[in-house]
Motif scaffolding. Structure first.
Motif, mmCIF file in Angstrom:
data_model
loop_
_atom_site.group_PDB
_atom_site.id
_atom_site.type_symbol
_atom_site.label_atom_id
_atom_site.label_comp_id
_atom_site.label_asym_id
_atom_site.label_seq_id
_atom_site.Cartn_x
_atom_site.Cartn_y
_atom_site.Cartn_z
ATOM 1 N N MET A 106 -59.179 -3.380 -1.795
ATOM 2 C CA MET A 106 -60.099 -2.344 -2.220
ATOM 3 C C MET A 106 -59.910 -0.903 -1.590
ATOM 4 S SD MET A 106 -61.458 -3.008 -5.216
ATOM 5 C CE MET A 106 -62.894 -1.696 -5.184
ATOM 6 N N LEU A 107 -59.856 -1.092 -0.428
ATOM 7 C CA LEU A 107 -59.647 -0.075 0.636
ATOM 8 C C LEU A 107 -58.403 0.828 0.070
ATOM 9 C CD1 LEU A 107 -59.956 -0.124 4.424
ATOM 10 C CD2 LEU A 107 -57.804 1.056 3.501
ATOM 11 N N ALA A 108 -57.230 0.118 -0.106
ATOM 12 C CA ALA A 108 -55.966 0.785 -0.467
ATOM 13 C C ALA A 108 -56.165 1.337 -1.776
ATOM 14 C CB ALA A 108 -54.747 -0.312 -0.401
ATOM 15 N N VAL B 57 -68.349 -1.319 -0.179
ATOM 16 C CA VAL B 57 -68.213 -0.982 1.186
ATOM 17 C C VAL B 57 -66.781 -0.686 1.639
ATOM 18 C CG1 VAL B 57 -68.559 -1.506 3.781
ATOM 19 C CG2 VAL B 57 -70.552 -2.243 2.239
ATOM 20 N N ALA B 58 -65.941 -1.504 1.073
ATOM 21 C CA ALA B 58 -64.387 -1.163 1.332
ATOM 22 C C ALA B 58 -63.830 -0.242 0.610
ATOM 23 C CB ALA B 58 -63.570 -2.406 0.807
ATOM 24 N N GLY B 59 -64.301 0.003 -0.562
ATOM 25 C CA GLY B 59 -63.976 1.530 -1.401
ATOM 26 C C GLY B 59 -64.406 2.574 -0.561
ATOM 27 N N ALA B 60 -65.420 2.560 0.041
ATOM 28 C CA ALA B 60 -66.069 3.755 0.678
ATOM 29 C C ALA B 60 -65.250 3.905 2.159
ATOM 30 C CB ALA B 60 -67.496 3.547 1.197
ATOM 31 N N ALA B 61 -65.041 2.880 2.763
ATOM 32 C CA ALA B 61 -63.907 3.019 3.715
ATOM 33 C C ALA B 61 -62.861 3.342 3.687
ATOM 34 C CB ALA B 61 -63.992 1.470 4.478
ATOM 35 N N THR C 50 -56.150 5.455 -2.322
ATOM 36 C CA THR C 50 -54.877 6.076 -3.116
ATOM 37 C C THR C 50 -55.383 6.868 -4.231
ATOM 38 O OG1 THR C 50 -53.608 4.166 -2.475
ATOM 39 C CG2 THR C 50 -52.776 5.467 -4.402
ATOM 40 N N LEU C 51 -56.330 6.344 -5.081
ATOM 41 C CA LEU C 51 -56.922 6.892 -6.147
ATOM 42 C C LEU C 51 -57.670 8.386 -5.833
ATOM 43 C CD1 LEU C 51 -58.408 3.687 -8.283
ATOM 44 C CD2 LEU C 51 -56.297 5.109 -8.710
#
Length: 512
Positions: A317-319, A443-447, A323-324
């Motif tokens: 999700m972080l990646a 949280v991972a998306g925000a990170a 990227t998006l």
């Protein structure tokens, strides 16, 4: 039939002594656990199809504001920093509400949770569409996000409850479509709507769909498990609000870094506060678990599959979100594409990700998680690595190829992770496991957004100071972010080998 219970002809997790009713292609005396039906009963199919369509609709709204922000700023007379709160407030609300969804689903039941989620989303969409000013627009986004936060854990919990184990992969594959494709398609659809209808049209197009889904829910959605009589723990809720709200706020603020105004709050303050309260939240849940009254049951982490899958999911999700967020900036600001053109570049990858979800699910049912996860993680790493070599004059087809590679990898990663993580849990833990997965995703998306934006900004600012052109500086800054992202993602290749297939594909554990 009571509207609060599901008809046994539609409930596919009934005990194996009950003959299948309403299924014309099986003998009447054949028990459920004999060589089994390859399709859902009509009522179960309608309910899951509605949940999937509703989930796609609500998740789509997470990323529509990135393209719609400029015209909103012009009409309402706000700055970019203020306008970003349309996205930040949405993410903050999601992060705060999702940890409580395990409790809400158990307390309200499937029907109550769905009607609550879609009512809130519909109300929020209507408020945002008619908002005369920024205050009501943000309020509408917050109400939208509250409904969105309930929907995805509810979808996963319902699938795990009523879909037979041998079919879960193919059905869960559609969740990958919702999780991965909806955010990717949001900017494209928003860009297509903005020109003829304006920013209010982004909400106006969604509103009748939300109303239709709400009405369909009244007709089709029934409870699929017993309701829980436990009461809400106010202290757990307060700790969750500060912990997860602080983490997302702080991480989102780190991404803005150098562009924050003089009066902006140092993002380290909410980040550190969030970490401290996260520790208190975990402690409180461990205490409450002794009486089975935790807001978020953390005993799911006792399962090795669940722990490893959560780790891979967090990095993925972080990646994905990093990227998006960064790729459209490079396409528009360094390569000169319009918002619609940049949306079209990422559209094939988003469509591929969504369309492959059910296919990957069928493969999962046949071969298990590892043969999909390992090559999937390799493709994601390769796709992000390819983006590390962007420069202003590079062919748009190179970018398209890199993004498709990245998207194909994500399609092979998400479905096996969802199925393998939830399949090892006991049925009463499904709602808490789903809530945990969705909390980690937020949280991972925000990170990921913070990490990619911060690296890109710091590098591009340093290069600009040495006389490098703005376009070259931006692509090199983004390239460094993509390179580091690929390095982090490479770790998941090794982790993917540790994921095992759930015993009996997640059959109900004895005694529970």
């Amino acid at each position: 039939m009571s509207t609060d219970t599901i008809d046994t002809s539609d409930h596919l997790s009934e005990p194996p002594t009950t003959p299948v009713r309403g299924t014309s292609d099986l003998p009447a005396e054949q028990p459920v656990d004999e060589p089994r039906q390859d399709r859902l009963a009509p009522g179960a199919f309608r309910a899951i199809a509605l949940l999937l369509a509703s989930g796609f609709t609500v998740i789509l709204n997470e990323t529509t504001m990135s393209v719609a922000l400029p015209p909103i700023m012009d009409e309402l007379g706000i700055t970019a920093t203020t306008g970003q709160w349309l996205t930040t407030a949405f993410l903050l609300t999601m992060a705060v509400v999702i940890p409580a969804t395990g409790f809400l689903i158990n307390r309200l039941g499937t029907r109550g949770a769905y009607l609550t989620a879609m009512s809130l989303f519909t109300l929020g969409t209507a408020l945002a569409m008619i908002a005369p000013g920024f205050g009501l627009l943000v309020t509408g986004r917050v109400v939208q996000a509250t409904g969105t936060a309930i929907m995805m854990p509810l979808l996963m919990t319902t699938i795990m409850t009523i879909v037979p184990p041998h079919m879960r992969g193919r059905v869960m594959g559609n969740v990958g479509l919702v999780i991965a494709a909806a955010p990717a398609l949001g900017p494209t659809l928003s860009g297509a709507i903005l020109e003829p209808l304006g920013w209010r049209g982004v909400f106006g197009v969604v509103l009748p769909i939300a109303v239709l889904a709400l009405v369909a829910g009244v007709l089709w959605i029934r409870d699929v498990s017993d309701k829980d009589a436990h009461h809400l723990d106010p202290l757990s809720l307060l700790l969750a609000v500060v912990a997860f709200g602080g983490l997302v706020w702080g991480l989102s603020g780190l991404g803005e870094g150098a562009h924050a105004g003089a009066g902006a709050i140092n993002p380290l303050i909410p980040l550190i506060t969030g970490l401290a309260f996260l520790g208190l939240f975990i402690w409180r849940q461990i205490v409450r678990q002794r009486t089975d009254s935790a807001l978020l049951d953390l005993r799911t982490f006792r399962e090795s599959n669940f722990r490893v899958a959560i780790g891979i999911m967090a990095v993925s999700m972080l990646a994905m979100l990093g990227t998006l967020i960064v790729l459209p900036l490079v396409l528009q600001q360094a390569m000169g594409l319009t918002p619609l053109q940049s949306g079209l570049v990422v559209l094939p990858g988003g469509l591929a990700m969504g369309l492959l979800g059910p296919v990957v699910g069928r493969w999962y049912d046949r071969v298990g998680p590892r043969p999909l996860l390992v090559p999937g993680a390799v493709l994601v790493t390769l796709g992000i690595g390819m983006l590390a070599f962007l420069h202003p004059g590079i062919s748009v087809f190179y970018v398209l190829g890199a993004h498709i590679t990245f998207s194909l990898g994500l399609a092979a990663v998400f479905t096996p992770l969802f199925s393998a993580a939830l399949g090892v849990l006991k049925p009463h833990q499904y709602s808490h496991g789903s809530a945990t997965i969705n909390t980690v995703q937020q949280v991972a998306g925000a990170a990921g957004t913070a990490l990619f934006i911060a690296i890109m900004t710091l590098r591009s600012d340093a290069l600009t100071a040495t006389g490098t052109s703005a376009a070259d500086a931006l692509t090199k800054g983004a390239g460094l972010a993509f390179g580091i992202g690929a390095g982090v993602m490479a770790v998941t290749i090794a982790l993917a080998t540790l994921i095992r297939r759930p015993e009996s594909d997640g059959e109900v554990h004895g005694g529970h």
